[in-house]
Design an enzyme around this catalytic site. Structure first.
Site, short mmCIF file in Angstrom:
data_model
loop_
_atom_site.label_atom_id
_atom_site.label_comp_id
_atom_site.label_asym_id
_atom_site.label_seq_id
_atom_site.Cartn_x
_atom_site.Cartn_y
_atom_site.Cartn_z
N MET A 168 -6.61 -20.36 6.08
CA MET A 168 -5.66 -21.71 6.10
C MET A 168 -5.39 -22.12 4.65
O MET A 168 -6.13 -22.45 3.82
CB MET A 168 -6.45 -22.74 6.86
CG MET A 168 -5.58 -23.95 7.14
SD MET A 168 -4.20 -23.95 8.05
CE MET A 168 -3.74 -25.70 8.26
N HIS A 179 0.14 -2.94 4.63
CA HIS A 179 1.57 -3.14 4.57
C HIS A 179 2.16 -2.03 3.90
O HIS A 179 2.70 -2.05 2.76
CB HIS A 179 1.72 -4.42 3.89
CG HIS A 179 3.28 -4.92 4.32
ND1 HIS A 179 4.57 -4.41 3.94
CD2 HIS A 179 3.75 -5.99 5.03
CE1 HIS A 179 5.47 -5.12 4.43
NE2 HIS A 179 4.92 -6.10 5.04
N HIS A 184 1.74 -4.03 12.88
CA HIS A 184 3.11 -4.30 12.05
C HIS A 184 4.01 -3.42 11.86
O HIS A 184 4.75 -3.02 12.68
CB HIS A 184 2.37 -4.99 10.74
CG HIS A 184 3.38 -5.82 10.15
ND1 HIS A 184 4.16 -6.99 10.21
CD2 HIS A 184 4.08 -5.41 8.68
CE1 HIS A 184 5.08 -7.35 9.51
NE2 HIS A 184 4.86 -6.39 8.44
N CYS A 227 3.80 -22.59 9.60
CA CYS A 227 2.81 -22.47 10.49
C CYS A 227 2.77 -21.26 11.53
O CYS A 227 1.73 -20.80 11.92
CB CYS A 227 2.30 -23.58 11.04
SG CYS A 227 2.14 -25.11 9.69
N CYS A 253 1.56 -17.60 11.54
CA CYS A 253 0.17 -17.25 11.76
C CYS A 253 -0.60 -17.98 13.13
O CYS A 253 -1.27 -17.13 13.75
CB CYS A 253 -0.86 -18.15 10.86
SG CYS A 253 -0.54 -17.11 8.99
N HIS A 254 -0.08 -19.10 13.33
CA HIS A 254 -0.58 -19.46 14.74
C HIS A 254 0.19 -19.50 16.12
O HIS A 254 -0.31 -19.87 17.16
CB HIS A 254 -0.94 -21.16 14.55
CG HIS A 254 -1.84 -21.53 13.14
ND1 HIS A 254 -3.25 -21.36 13.44
CD2 HIS A 254 -1.54 -21.94 12.12
CE1 HIS A 254 -3.62 -21.58 12.18
NE2 HIS A 254 -2.72 -22.10 11.29
#
Length: 572
Positions: A116, A397, A355, A75, A78-79
């Site tokens: 999610m 990407h 990125h 997790c 992302c969070h």
């Protein structure tokens, strides 16, 4: 049973208007994106104090330890480490307590169109684990330890001091055609002779080396693991090996060295995910000299962010500057290393969720993906300013990207995407092709989403695009090749994994095309699990036919590979 089902459906429907809900018109997250976002963090193994909230449902120490491990493995990417949001929504108690455990269990189990994952229904988590996670995110987030100069210096080791290293090259290898290949799950890199296709040495490194970078002289290779360990490899030794190492944090992705004239091999720099900071080091020993935090405000809302991760770093060819890209704040930092005791940093607001990226063919313009913003930021390295922001496809990407000359638009730089099948071409010549410069001039259609890297070469007429995260094995195990002189005819598919002839049921994902120095061969990693056979496949660029397959039991989970000459000179 019907009542329980109705309750579950009702709760799931509420997600559309609640935590993590999809924006109107936003497409559901793809399986390719989920594979990419749910990468494990080395922080899963770091000790942390149990954080409790008296208003939250109770948890035992064992449950807390289980939840913390799951969170950092699944997790945190992302969070965020502190659960305050990164590319995903915040999951702090002020937001989660009001939702309640039952609601959160449905959210975790079924996921949402906004991105999610459906952790339980996909089989990735058990019902018990979902219950633990629903309670865990209602407690305060545990704080990982900081990692400063004192901690760094305890990890710093110089195994071969500069004065004891060779004064000249002590081997017969064609150093400029060596490949540094990441062996992801064993914490190693393989140095492979590009001429003979033989392994020179297997070097112990940090876990899951993210990139290899090369000093300006071409003598040293710097590799950084996701656990923030850097190894410096001397290619002049009779048997090239690591001569120095250091950890610059607890989790990291990026490293590079000074390239500007007069500063060759003098300094190195590394950026960390945690703590959010970058470190400047001596180029010949990795001795840490200066640590700079990246905590600060976001480019859009000007809100403070407590953990903006350093996503990528490149070294300018125009000035004594490092380009440091800070993910969550969307700030590109031009770090003047000419006097690190009086460090000058130019902060350029670009776009959030920066990125990776690379230079255009002239190396004046740095092209960096702001992946969750679906943009490419163009930074003028000569003028030290943002040239423009360009809308592209879903989750660009590029790796370093790919440069080639388009028959109509002149020099272009290109990127693939994780979230869709397109390849965006951006014109980069503001002199002879001014009307097209710094615009998306074309979109090619590739095999599908899930692309991580694409590559070309000044001596090639081909553009190679991988798709290792696509859910269809036929696509993830092959590459698309475009004829630069006739892009309208579409792509040719090369069955790279099939050519490898691996006799097991491994994933065989084909990743990262990389040219040799001469530009007449392209190398691919065929990446399977740690307990499955993997390989490297070499293709003849002129004929697009198989040239050779490199198999060795030591080639465990090969992913990225970097040719010394092309990496050193930013040839892609």
């Amino acid at each position: 049973m019907k009542t329980m089902r109705a309750t579950t459906v009702a709760l799931a429907a509420l997600l559309a208007a609640g935590l993590g809900a999809a924006q109107e018109g936003k497409k559901p997250v793809t399986e390719s994106e989920l594979k990419y976002q749910a990468g494990a963090s080395p922080l899963a193994g770091e000790p942390m104090y149990q954080a409790t909230n008296p208003k939250a449902p109770p948890m035992t120490q064992a449950e807390f330890d289980t939840a913390r491990k799951i969170y950092f493995e699944r997790c945190a990417g992302c969070h965020g480490v502190l659960r305050k949001g990164a590319t995903g929504k915040p999951l702090t108690p002020d937001l989660t307590l009001g939702k309640g455990t039952d609601y959160l269990k449905v959210f975790i189990a079924y996921g949402s169109p906004a991105g999610m994952p459906n952790w339980q229904t996909s089989g990735e988590m058990t019902e018990k684990e979902v219950d633990i996670m629903a309670r865990y995110i209602q407690h305060d987030a545990p704080l990982p330890p900081e990692f400063g100069m004192e901690q760094m210096r305890t990890t710093w080791k110089v195994t071969v001091p500069p004065e004891l290293r060779p004064k000249k090259k002590m081997n017969n290898y064609n150093i400029e055609n060596i490949f540094s290949t990441t062996l992801r799950d064993t914490g190693e890199v393989a140095l492979i002779d590009g001429d003979t296709k033989k392994i020179i040495n297997i070097v112990k490194t940090g876990y899951a080396v993210h990139i290899s970078r090369v000093s300006a002289s071409g003598r040293y290779v710097y590799v950084i693991g996701r656990d923030a360990k850097i190894n410096m490899i001397d290619l002049w030794m009779e048997k090239p090996d690591s001569v120095a190492e250091v950890r610059v944090g607890l989790e990291a992705r990026s490293v590079d060295t000074s390239k500007f004239k007069g500063y060759e091999d003098k300094l190195a720099i590394a950026g960390a995910y945690w703590p959010p900071q970058y470190t400047i080091m001596k180029g010949d020993t990795l001795e840490p000299l200066k640590i700079v935090s990246t905590r600060g405000n976001t480019v859009d809302k000007q809100e403070y962010h407590p953990e903006p991760r350093v996503a990528s770093i490149v070294a300018s060819h125009f000035k004594p500057e490092f380009v440091v890209n800070v993910k969550e704040t969307g700030q590109t930092l031009l770090v003047d290393y000419s006097n690190i005791d009086a460090l000058k940093v130019t902060t350029i607001g670009t776009a959030r969720f920066l990125h990776d990226g690379g230079f255009d063919s002239t190396k004046r313009y740095f092209m960096v993906a702001a992946n969750q913003s679906n943009k490419i930021a163009v930074v003028d390295m000569k003028e030290g300013k943002l040239q423009t922001l360009i809308e592209v496809g879903k989750i660009p990407h590029p790796g370093r990207g790919a440069n080639f000359v388009h028959p109509t638009f002149g020099p272009v730089w290109s990127t693939g995407h994780l979230g869709d099948e397109t390849i965006s071409l951006i014109a980069t010549d503001p002199i002879k092709h001014k009307q097209y410069a710094f615009k998306q001039v074309a979109q090619l259609k590739g095999q599908g989403g899930g692309s991580l890297f694409l590559k070309s070469h000044p001596k090639s007429t081909h553009l190679y695009v991988d798709t290792p995260l696509n859910p269809d094995p036929k696509i993830s195990q092959s590459v698309a090749v475009f004829d630069i002189k006739n892009l309208d005819k579409g792509y040719t598919v090369l069955p790279i994994a099939e050519w490898a002839q691996l006799n097991d049921d491994g994933a065989k994902r084909v990743v990262q095309p990389e040219f040799n120095k001469a530009g007449d061969e392209v190398w691919f990693a065929v990446w399977s699990a740690k307990n499955k056979q993997s390989a490297l496949v070499v293709v003849d660029d002129k004929t697009l036919k198989l040239k050779t397959v490199i198999k060795d039991p030591r080639l465990i989970t090969p992913t990225g590979h970097f040719n010394i000459n092309n990496t050193r000179k930013d040839v892609y």
